[in-house]
Design an enzyme around this catalytic site. Structure first.
Site, PDB file in Angstrom:
ATOM      1  CB  CYS A   6      -1.019  -0.009   1.131  1.00  0.00           C
ATOM      2  SG  CYS A   6      -0.583  -0.926   2.595  1.00  0.00           S
ATOM      3  NE  ARG A  56       2.719  -8.973   5.578  1.00  0.00           N
ATOM      4  CZ  ARG A  56       1.400  -8.842   5.515  1.00  0.00           C
ATOM      5  NH1 ARG A  56       0.636  -9.640   6.232  1.00  0.00           N
ATOM      6  NH2 ARG A  56       0.855  -7.921   4.734  1.00  0.00           N
ATOM      7  CD  GLN A  84      -0.376  -8.742   0.074  1.00  0.00           C
ATOM      8  OE1 GLN A  84       0.055  -7.676  -0.341  1.00  0.00           O
ATOM      9  NE2 GLN A  84      -0.847  -8.897   1.301  1.00  0.00           N
ATOM     10  CG  ASP A 112      -2.348  -5.396  -2.303  1.00  0.00           C
ATOM     11  OD1 ASP A 112      -3.515  -5.213  -1.931  1.00  0.00           O
ATOM     12  OD2 ASP A 112      -1.357  -4.955  -1.700  1.00  0.00           O
ATOM     13  CG  HIS A 157      -4.004  -0.210  -2.377  1.00  0.00           C
ATOM     14  ND1 HIS A 157      -2.953  -1.008  -2.777  1.00  0.00           N
ATOM     15  CD2 HIS A 157      -4.193  -0.434  -1.058  1.00  0.00           C
ATOM     16  CE1 HIS A 157      -2.505  -1.679  -1.718  1.00  0.00           C
ATOM     17  NE2 HIS A 157      -3.237  -1.354  -0.669  1.00  0.00           N
ATOM     18  CE  LYS A 169      -9.346  -7.278   9.081  1.00  0.00           C
ATOM     19  NZ  LYS A 169      -8.024  -7.927   8.941  1.00  0.00           N
ATOM     20  CG  HIS A 178      -5.886  -0.815   2.075  1.00  0.00           C
ATOM     21  ND1 HIS A 178      -4.510  -0.751   2.145  1.00  0.00           N
ATOM     22  CD2 HIS A 178      -6.327   0.365   2.578  1.00  0.00           C
ATOM     23  CE1 HIS A 178      -4.146   0.406   2.676  1.00  0.00           C
ATOM     24  NE2 HIS A 178      -5.240   1.102   2.954  1.00  0.00           N
TER      25      HIS A 178
END
Length: 636
Positions: free
Chosen positions: A332, A361, A379, A381, A383, A463, A509
C-alpha cells in the site's frame, strides 16, 4: 426486586432477592443451557445476578456454548493429568478451533501412548459429575495457594494480571484452577471428546523460556458430531496440499529457504493460469496494473506507520542508520507513491491500482505450514483511490467481482465479517466513526449479510473479511476490503476537488485471493488435486501403446498445442497400464490412448479422470469436445 429482560423472548420478569440462572430458567431450558450472557458479560448459571439486567441464554447448540464445553474439557484434562502424574505443573489451557489444549511442565515426556490412561481418568471425572464452582479470591490468597501446591506458572500468571481485576478460580472436586470462566454447571456436560496429539510449546510463546508439553484434544456436543469430525480429519489428511503437490510435482519447500516456495513446472503453470485469470478480471473491471519496488527506505515505512507496528516482522536489508532499507511486507505505501507522482483531479477518481505484489514477512518458523503460511508471498493486491461519496459504488463493484471469481473457482458459500476498530489503531475516533459508517452503508448497499467481528479491524480502518467454505466444510478467510481515511493523509496524497482545493482521497485496500500461495493451497485441498479442466496444469496426456503410434501422438500434440491446450505426451517404453496409473495419480483430467489400430483409423481411446470407462472417438470429435470443455471464456 430484580427486573430480568429475556432478550430472545422479548419478555420481562421480576424476581425477589439475589438470583442465579438456575432460578430463572425452566427445567426444560436448563437441560440445554450452558451459561448466560448478562448485560453482555458471560456468567455461569450458578453466578449471582444482583441487579436489573438483560440476559441471553447460551445453549449447547450455540457456537459459544460448544466453546464453553471445550473449556470444561481442558480443565477436566488438566485434572486428569495432575491425578495421574502429580509432579506435573499446569500452565494455560484455552479453547481453539474444533477443540482445546493444555500446556504442562513436567520432566516426563508425554506420548500418544499416555492418551488411553488420561482419557480413562477424564471419563471418571465426567461420570463423577463434579460441579464447576466459581470463587473470587484476593491476589494474596491466590498466590499463597498456588505457591503452596508448587504451581509456579500460575503464580507467574497472577503477577501479570492488573491489580484492578478480580481473580477467579474454579473448583471441580478437589481440583482448583485459576480461570476467568465461565464454565457449564458440571463436568457431566462433556459428552464426547478425544485427545489428538502432543507438541512442544514455549512458556508464553518465548523461545528463550521453558519448553512445555502441549496436549491437544477435541470435544463436541455428542458422539455423532465427534465421529463426523474424526471422519473429516481423515479426509483433510487425504487432501493435504503438501502430499498432493508431491504426487503432482507442483512445488517444494526446503530448509535453505524457510517459508518460501520452489515452484516446479506444473505448479508454476497452475500459478500462471490463476494469475492470468485474475488479470483478465481486473482489466475488465477497470484496474490499471502496476509494479513497485521490493525494497523501500525506513523513512517511508516510518511515515506510513508500518515501522512501529510491523518492524518485528520486516526483513531489514541494511542495518546502517543512513541507508536502512526493508523488504516490503505490504504494497500500500508504494501504491500511494504512484498516486503522488502526478497531480490528480476529482475527475480522475476512482483510480483502481492493482499489483501482483511480492511481499515478505518474518513469520515465526513454528507458524509456517506448506503454502498456507509462508514468508515470501504474492498478493492479488489492489488499492482504489476515491472520494468519500464513491465508497458505496466501489464496494458494490468489488463485492460483485469477488463473488463472481469465487463462484468460477468453485466456491459458492461465502460469509462476511465486519471488523471494527481495534485497540491499537491509527487515527482518532472521529475518523473511525466516519470510516465505519461509510463501510456499513456500503455493505448494506451491496446487499450483503454480515457478522460483527468486534475489535478486529485493520490498523488504518474497518474492514470486511470474506470467508469461503471448501468442499469438506472448512472455512477460509481470503478476501478483504478495508476503508482507509488515514494512510493517504500520512503520505500526503491529495487530489484537486471541484472546488479547486486539495483533498485527501479515501483508499480502499482490497484483495480477492489474499495471497496466491495460500489460495493455491486451498484450491489443491478443495479439489483434492482434481482441478477443473480450465485450471488444471496439464489438461490432457496422450499415451502411446507402441512406438508405432509415436508420430501420430506427436502430430496430435502439435495441433492441440497451437490451440492453447496444455498437453503432454508419454512416448516411453513402459506398459500402457503403468502409464495410465502414473498419469491418473498426477491428476491429469483427460487421457487419450493411441496404438496401432488408432493410427490406422485416426481415432483414440478417451478416459476422464475418475472414470473406468473408455470411449473410442475420432480425433475431430474428441478435439472439439476438449476445446469446448476447457471453456475459453473462463476469466473474461
Amino acid at each position: 426486586m430484580i427486573r430480568i429482560t429475556f432478550l430472545a423472548e422479548q419478555k420481562v420478569e421480576e424476581y425477589s432477592g439475589r438470583i442465579t440462572g438456575f432460578d430463572i430458567l425452566q427445567p426444560g431450558a436448563l437441560k440445554e443451557a450452558v451459561a448466560l450472557k448478562v448485560n453482555g458479560e458471560l456468567y455461569d448459571l450458578s453466578r449471582k445476578i444482583e441487579s436489573d439486567t438483560e440476559i441471553e441464554v447460551i445453549q449447547l447448540s450455540d457456537e459459544m456454548g460448544l466453546d464453553i464445553i471445550r473449556h470444561d474439557a481442558a480443565h477436566i484434562m488438566a485434572q486428569a493429568v495432575k491425578e495421574l502424574f502429580p509432579n506435573t505443573q499446569i500452565t494455560i489451557g484455552p479453547t481453539i478451533q474444533d477443540g482445546f489444549y493444555y500446556d504442562f511442565a513436567t520432566n516426563r515426556t508425554f506420548t500418544t501412548d499416555d492418551f488411553a490412561a488420561i482419557e480413562k481418568k477424564m471419563k471418571e471425572i465426567i461420570k463423577n459429575n463434579h460441579r464447576f464452582v466459581r470463587e473470587v479470591w484476593t491476589r494474596k490468597q491466590a498466590i499463597d495457594f498456588f505457591s503452596s501446591i508448587g504451581e509456579k506458572y500460575k503464580v507467574d500468571i497472577i503477577s501479570s494480571i492488573p491489580e484492578s481485576e478480580n481473580l477467579t478460580v474454579y473448583r471441580q472436586g478437589d481440583f482448583v484452577d485459576l480461570c476467568r470462566g465461565p464454565h457449564s454447571p458440571s463436568t457431566s456436560r462433556v459428552k464426547a471428546f478425544k485427545l489428538m496429539k502432543v507438541a512442544g510449546a514455549y512458556w508464553r510463546g518465548d523461545a528463550k523460556g521453558p519448553m512445555l508439553q502441549r496436549i491437544y484434544g477435541t470435544a463436541w456436543r455428542n458422539k455423532n458430531e465427534l465421529n463426523a469430525y474424526l471422519k473429516r480429519l481423515k479426509e483433510v489428511e487425504k487432501r493435504d496440499h503438501r502430499k498432493i503437490a508431491k504426487d503432482m510435482d507442483l512445488f517444494h519447500i526446503q530448509e535453505e529457504a524457510v517459508g518460501q516456495v520452489f515452484w516446479h513446472e506444473q505448479g508454476y503453470t497452475l500459478y500462471n493460469v490463476l494469475e492470468s485469470y485474475i488479470r483478465k478480471k481486473l482489466i475488465n473491471n477497470g484496474y490499471a496494473e502496476v509494479k513497485t519496488p521490493i525494497l523501500a527506505s525506513k523513512e517511508l515505512w516510518e511515515k506510513s506507520g508500518h515501522w512501529d507496528k510491523f518492524r518485528e516482522n520486516m526483513f531489514i536489508v541494511d542495518e546502517s542508520e543512513s541507508k536502512r532499507l526493508a523488504i516490503k511486507p505490504m504494497n500500500c505505501p508504494c501504491h500511494v507513491q504512484i498516486f503522488n507522482s502526478h497531480t490528480r483531479s476529482y475527475r480522475n477518481l476512482p483510480i483502481r491500482m492493482a499489483e501482483f505484489g511480492t511481499c515478505h514477512r518474518n513469520e515465526s518458523s513454528g507458524s509456517l505450514h506448506g503454502l498456507m503460511r509462508v514468508r515470501g508471498f504474492t498478493q492479488d493486491d489492489a488499492h482504489i483511490f476515491c472520494m468519500e461519496e464513491q465508497i458505496n459504488s466501489e464496494t458494490v463493484k468489488f463485492c460483485d467481482l469477488l463473488k463472481e471469481v469465487y463462484s468460477e473457482l468453485g466456491f459458492n458459500e461465502i460469509s462476511v465479517k465486519f471488523s471494527d476498530r481495534p485497540n491499537v489503531r491509527a487515527g482518532d475516533d472521529q475518523v473511525w466513526d466516519r470510516a465505519e459508517k461509510a463501510l456499513l452503508e456500503a455493505v448494506r448497499e451491496a446487499g450483503l449479510s454480515y457478522e460483527l467481528n468486534p475489535g478486529e479491524g485493520a490498523f488504518y480502518g474497518p474492514k470486511l473479511e470474506f470467508v469461503l467454505k471448501d468442499a469438506i466444510g472448512r472455512n477460509w478467510q481470503c478476501g478483504t476490503l478495508q476503508v482507509d481515511f488515514i494512510l493517504p493523509r500520512r503520505l500526503e496524497a491529495f487530489y484537486i476537488g471541484a472546488d479547486g482545493q486539495k483533498h485527501h482521497p479515501i483508499m480502499l485496500h482490497r484483495a480477492i485471493l489474499g495471497t496466491f500461495e495460500r489460495f493455491i493451497g486451498i484450491l489443491i485441498e478443495h479439489y483434492a488435486g482434481r482441478f477443473p479442466l480450465w485450471l488444471a496444469p496439464t489438461q490432457l496426456a496422450i499415451l502411446t501403446v507402441t512406438s508405432e503410434a509415436d508420430d501420430y501422438a506427436i502430430e496430435i500434440y502439435n495441433a492441440l498445442k497451437k490451440q492453447g491446450v496444455r498437453v503432454k505426451t508419454d512416448l516411453t517404453n513402459e506398459k500402457i497400464s503403468y502409464k495410465i496409473r502414473l498419469h491418473s495419480s498426477n491428476k491429469i483430467p483427460i487421457l487419450w490412448i493411441v496404438g496401432k489400430n488408432e493410427v490406422a483409423s485416426k481415432t483414440m481411446s478417451v478416459r476422464n479422470l475418475g472414470s473406468e470407462k473408455w470411449e473410442s472417438s475420432s480425433y475431430e470429435k474428441a478435439a472439439e469436445l476438449l476445446l469446448k470443455s476447457i471453456n475459453p471464456n473462463q476469466g473474461s
